[in-house]
Design a protein around this motif. Structure first.
Motif, PDB file in Angstrom:
ATOM      1  N   LYS A 126      -4.489 -11.289 -29.789  1.00  0.00           N
ATOM      2  CA  LYS A 126      -4.839 -11.801 -28.451  1.00  0.00           C
ATOM      3  C   LYS A 126      -6.347 -12.037 -28.335  1.00  0.00           C
ATOM      4  CE  LYS A 126      -0.638 -11.415 -26.611  1.00  0.00           C
ATOM      5  NZ  LYS A 126       0.258 -12.519 -26.420  1.00  0.00           N
ATOM      6  N   GLY A 172      14.034 -16.038 -28.179  1.00  0.00           N
ATOM      7  CA  GLY A 172      13.507 -14.801 -28.767  1.00  0.00           C
ATOM      8  C   GLY A 172      13.697 -13.649 -27.805  1.00  0.00           C
ATOM      9  N   ASN A 173      13.332 -13.870 -26.556  1.00  0.00           N
ATOM     10  CA  ASN A 173      13.531 -12.831 -25.539  1.00  0.00           C
ATOM     11  C   ASN A 173      15.014 -12.486 -25.423  1.00  0.00           C
ATOM     12  OD1 ASN A 173      11.187 -14.647 -23.563  1.00  0.00           O
ATOM     13  ND2 ASN A 173      10.739 -12.779 -24.675  1.00  0.00           N
ATOM     14  N   HIS A 198      -3.027 -13.412 -18.413  1.00  0.00           N
ATOM     15  CA  HIS A 198      -2.859 -14.477 -17.421  1.00  0.00           C
ATOM     16  C   HIS A 198      -3.498 -14.060 -16.088  1.00  0.00           C
ATOM     17  CE1 HIS A 198      -0.070 -15.684 -20.493  1.00  0.00           C
ATOM     18  NE2 HIS A 198       0.258 -16.783 -19.857  1.00  0.00           N
ATOM     19  N   LYS A 240       6.760 -16.765 -34.390  1.00  0.00           N
ATOM     20  CA  LYS A 240       7.960 -16.489 -33.593  1.00  0.00           C
ATOM     21  C   LYS A 240       8.008 -17.385 -32.366  1.00  0.00           C
ATOM     22  CE  LYS A 240       6.115 -12.890 -30.540  1.00  0.00           C
ATOM     23  NZ  LYS A 240       6.639 -12.977 -29.199  1.00  0.00           N
ATOM     24  N   THR A 253       5.210 -14.259 -18.134  1.00  0.00           N
ATOM     25  CA  THR A 253       4.111 -15.165 -18.482  1.00  0.00           C
ATOM     26  C   THR A 253       4.606 -16.583 -18.760  1.00  0.00           C
ATOM     27  OG1 THR A 253       4.348 -14.274 -20.722  1.00  0.00           O
ATOM     28  CG2 THR A 253       2.514 -13.440 -19.416  1.00  0.00           C
ATOM     29  N   LYS A 287       6.443 -17.268 -25.284  1.00  0.00           N
ATOM     30  CA  LYS A 287       6.400 -17.914 -23.968  1.00  0.00           C
ATOM     31  C   LYS A 287       5.258 -18.901 -23.844  1.00  0.00           C
ATOM     32  CE  LYS A 287       8.089 -13.928 -21.561  1.00  0.00           C
ATOM     33  NZ  LYS A 287       7.141 -12.904 -22.034  1.00  0.00           N
ATOM     34  N   SER A 288       4.074 -18.495 -24.309  1.00  0.00           N
ATOM     35  CA  SER A 288       2.964 -19.409 -24.062  1.00  0.00           C
ATOM     36  C   SER A 288       2.403 -20.109 -25.291  1.00  0.00           C
ATOM     37  CB  SER A 288       1.848 -18.711 -23.279  1.00  0.00           C
ATOM     38  OG  SER A 288       1.819 -17.335 -23.484  1.00  0.00           O
ATOM     39  N   GLU A 289       2.733 -19.614 -26.499  1.00  0.00           N
ATOM     40  CA  GLU A 289       2.268 -20.340 -27.688  1.00  0.00           C
ATOM     41  C   GLU A 289       3.440 -21.167 -28.208  1.00  0.00           C
ATOM     42  OE1 GLU A 289       0.312 -17.768 -30.744  1.00  0.00           O
ATOM     43  OE2 GLU A 289       0.521 -16.376 -29.083  1.00  0.00           O
ATOM     44  N   GLY A 303      16.181 -10.894 -28.941  1.00  0.00           N
ATOM     45  CA  GLY A 303      15.431  -9.686 -29.264  1.00  0.00           C
ATOM     46  C   GLY A 303      15.660  -8.597 -28.230  1.00  0.00           C
ATOM     47  N   ALA A 304      15.860  -8.986 -26.979  1.00  0.00           N
ATOM     48  CA  ALA A 304      15.886  -7.983 -25.916  1.00  0.00           C
ATOM     49  C   ALA A 304      17.079  -8.125 -24.964  1.00  0.00           C
ATOM     50  CB  ALA A 304      14.575  -8.077 -25.122  1.00  0.00           C
ATOM     51  N   PRO A 345      15.222  -1.167 -26.213  1.00  0.00           N
ATOM     52  CA  PRO A 345      15.688  -2.386 -26.887  1.00  0.00           C
ATOM     53  C   PRO A 345      14.593  -3.454 -26.868  1.00  0.00           C
ATOM     54  CG  PRO A 345      16.757  -2.142 -24.730  1.00  0.00           C
ATOM     55  CD  PRO A 345      15.886  -0.945 -24.915  1.00  0.00           C
ATOM     56  N   ILE A 350       9.970  -7.218 -19.756  1.00  0.00           N
ATOM     57  CA  ILE A 350       9.607  -8.567 -20.194  1.00  0.00           C
ATOM     58  C   ILE A 350       8.443  -9.053 -19.333  1.00  0.00           C
ATOM     59  CG2 ILE A 350      10.400 -10.974 -20.270  1.00  0.00           C
ATOM     60  CD1 ILE A 350      13.073 -10.060 -21.173  1.00  0.00           C
ATOM     61  N   HIS A 366      12.812 -17.246 -23.366  1.00  0.00           N
ATOM     62  CA  HIS A 366      13.257 -18.086 -24.486  1.00  0.00           C
ATOM     63  C   HIS A 366      14.290 -17.353 -25.341  1.00  0.00           C
ATOM     64  CE1 HIS A 366      10.498 -15.613 -26.881  1.00  0.00           C
ATOM     65  NE2 HIS A 366       9.599 -15.819 -25.916  1.00  0.00           N
TER      66      HIS A 366
HETATM   67  N1  AQP Z   1      10.631 -14.441 -31.059  1.00  0.00           N
HETATM   68  C1  AQP Z   1      11.122 -13.267 -30.691  1.00  0.00           C
HETATM   69  N2  AQP Z   1      12.138 -12.709 -31.389  1.00  0.00           N
HETATM   70  C2  AQP Z   1      12.696 -11.533 -31.014  1.00  0.00           C
HETATM   71  N3  AQP Z   1      12.291 -10.848 -29.908  1.00  0.00           N
HETATM   72  C3  AQP Z   1      11.300 -11.367 -29.186  1.00  0.00           C
HETATM   73  N4  AQP Z   1      10.697 -10.953 -28.044  1.00  0.00           N
HETATM   74  C4  AQP Z   1       9.734 -11.836 -27.710  1.00  0.00           C
HETATM   75  N5  AQP Z   1       9.689 -12.842 -28.590  1.00  0.00           N
HETATM   76  C5  AQP Z   1      10.653 -12.584 -29.521  1.00  0.00           C
HETATM   77  C6  AQP Z   1      11.086  -9.754 -27.324  1.00  0.00           C
HETATM   78  O1  AQP Z   1      11.220 -10.081 -25.950  1.00  0.00           O
HETATM   79  C7  AQP Z   1      10.829  -8.960 -25.171  1.00  0.00           C
HETATM   80  C8  AQP Z   1       9.842  -9.375 -24.138  1.00  0.00           C
HETATM   81  O2  AQP Z   1       8.616  -9.646 -24.788  1.00  0.00           O
HETATM   82  P1  AQP Z   1       7.354 -10.295 -24.173  1.00  0.00           P
HETATM   83  O3  AQP Z   1       7.481 -10.369 -22.715  1.00  0.00           O
HETATM   84  O4  AQP Z   1       6.130  -9.671 -24.767  1.00  0.00           O
HETATM   85  O5  AQP Z   1       7.631 -11.736 -24.774  1.00  0.00           O
HETATM   86  P2  AQP Z   1       6.848 -12.863 -25.535  1.00  0.00           P
HETATM   87  O6  AQP Z   1       7.685 -14.075 -25.458  1.00  0.00           O
HETATM   88  O7  AQP Z   1       6.361 -12.399 -26.848  1.00  0.00           O
HETATM   89  O8  AQP Z   1       5.776 -13.170 -24.567  1.00  0.00           O
HETATM   90  P3  AQP Z   1       4.321 -12.832 -24.474  1.00  0.00           P
HETATM   91  O9  AQP Z   1       3.886 -11.620 -25.246  1.00  0.00           O
HETATM   92  O10 AQP Z   1       4.097 -12.893 -23.032  1.00  0.00           O
HETATM   93  O11 AQP Z   1       3.841 -14.001 -25.279  1.00  0.00           O
HETATM   94  P4  AQP Z   1       2.804 -14.972 -25.061  1.00  0.00           P
HETATM   95  O12 AQP Z   1       1.666 -14.428 -25.840  1.00  0.00           O
HETATM   96  O13 AQP Z   1       3.447 -16.177 -25.636  1.00  0.00           O
HETATM   97  O14 AQP Z   1       2.558 -15.080 -23.587  1.00  0.00           O
HETATM   98  C9  AQP Z   1      10.300  -7.900 -26.138  1.00  0.00           C
HETATM   99  O15 AQP Z   1      11.317  -6.967 -26.382  1.00  0.00           O
HETATM  100  C10 AQP Z   1      10.008  -8.697 -27.378  1.00  0.00           C
HETATM  101  O16 AQP Z   1      10.129  -7.912 -28.551  1.00  0.00           O
END
Ligand code: AQP
Length: 332
Positions: free
Chosen positions: A113, A19-20, A50, A195, A13, A198-200, A23-24, A145, A10, A17
């Motif tokens: 991105k 989703g994390n 970041h 979805k 950033t 974390k940041s959007e 999803g994981a 996972p 993970i 949430h």
């Molecule tokens: N909405 C989601 N639904 C299901 N699984 C999700 N994951 C992330 N968002 C959802 C899963 O969480 C794990 C970690 O992913 P990440 O660190 O890439 O999480 P993120 O929140 O998408 O954060 P980012 O990429 O860091 O997003 P931004 O661009 O917002 O800064 C993964 O297993 C992912 O599938």
């Protein structure tokens, strides 16, 4: 019998949430008994988007605390930081020689991105799927996972593993995305657009650190409409999202009641959101409180990081030795 190997990470950033979690992290916890698990905080990956690292340390410790609060046991799994394992960077280097510019440029997350940060379309962002492949292959993992958003990256990881095996000899299994045989999950944002992240979309994302009032406020703002005017109407996507969120945290009978109300064209979305908000509060509060307690014990978290690094490096070193051997980089 040897346990099958699992890896997942993970990015630190921002706050984690729902989703994390769904999803994981939930699967991390479910897998920790039966599998040989390596879970990490992907601090190198966070630098692609970041570059300002003022908050990095805090976010790394938050992510560790939230994972442990969600039920992960650092004695049962190997919990570590990506930057503790230099062998990952070495494997990333070899794999980069097998990844082609064209395929990397076509990756959906790269295109997204670049749209979001046109002034920082750096090479790390382009080769993100390669580093992710190195993260997985360094422990020769079979299962990963992850949520649905990572499906394309996993397919690329299988391609890179195949290419290595074909060019230098069999070493890596082809890793599979894993959700106990069920389809991968995508937890939608509360505004019905995309979805949780974390940041959007922060006001439409429920974080494990959100307090009760904020959870209620966000849920009550979720997009709805005046409700169906005819029985058994087609359900709009943003209402389906609310049902999906409800099915994650509420009793089946609660979901069914509102489904019946929808089909009878008598649903009151205000009541549905109130019920959802209370179930979200019930779900998030214990994780948040536990995470706060763990987060306040930095000495403990330092120990977790150190212990995790030792265990992860032991496994990574073995893979790198064999990788060098197969490539022909064994001079003494
Ligand atoms: N909405 C989601 N639904 C299901 N699984 C999700 N994951 C992330 N968002 C959802 C899963 O969480 C794990 C970690 O992913 P990440 O660190 O890439 O999480 P993120 O929140 O998408 O954060 P980012 O990429 O860091 O997003 P931004 O661009 O917002 O800064 C993964 O297993 C992912 O599938």
């Amino acid at each position: 019998m040897q346990k099958e190997i699992v890896v997942s990470g993970i990015r630190p950033t921002g706050n984690l949430h729902l989703g994390n979690y769904f999803g994981a992290m939930r699967n991390y916890v479910r897998m920790q008994e039966e599998y040989n698990c390596y879970f990490f905080v992907a601090d190198w990956h966070s630098l692609t988007t970041h570059p300002d690292t003022k908050e990095l340390r805090n976010s790394v410790l938050d992510a560790l605390a939230e994972n442990i609060a969600a039920g992960l046991d650092p004695e049962k799994v190997c919990l570590y930081l990506q930057s503790s394992i230099p062998e990952i960077a070495e494997l990333y280097l070899y794999l980069n020689m097998m990844a082609y510019k064209g395929e990397l440029e076509k990756t959906a997350t790269f295109k997204d991105k670049v749209r979001l940060q046109p002034d920082n379309a750096n090479a790390g962002l382009l080769t993100y799927p390669v580093l992710m492949t190195a993260d997985i292959l360094i422990h020769r993992a079979l299962y990963v996972p992850v949520g649905k958003d990572q499906e394309q990256h996993l397919e690329m990881a299988r391609n890179f593993a195949q290419r290595f095996n074909h060019r230098y000899g069999e070493l890596f299994p082809e890793p599979q995305a894993f959700n106990f045989g069920a389809a991968l999950i995508k937890v939608p944002s509360l505004d019905g657009a995309g979805k949780m992240s974390k940041s959007e979309n922060q006001l439409a994302t429920l974080y494990l650190a959100d307090d009760d009032e904020l959870i209620r406020k966000k849920v009550m703002k979720a997009k709805t409409d005046a409700g169906p005017t005819e029985t058994n109407s087609e359900m709009p996507g943003y209402i389906q999202n609310i049902f999906q969120l409800m099915s994650l945290v509420s009793e089946d009978s609660t979901v069914q009641k509102f489904r019946d109300d929808f089909n009878a064209a008598s649903i009151r979305y205000g009541d549905m959101k109130k019920a959802l908000a209370e179930d979200m509060v019930k779900f998030i509060t214990p994780i948040r409180e536990k995470a706060q307690a763990i987060r306040s014990d930095e000495a403990y978290l330092q120990k977790v990081i150190k212990y995790g690094a030792e265990k992860a490096r032991e496994s990574a070193r073995k893979t790198i030795e064999q990788t060098r051997e197969l490539i022909g980089l064994n001079y003494f």
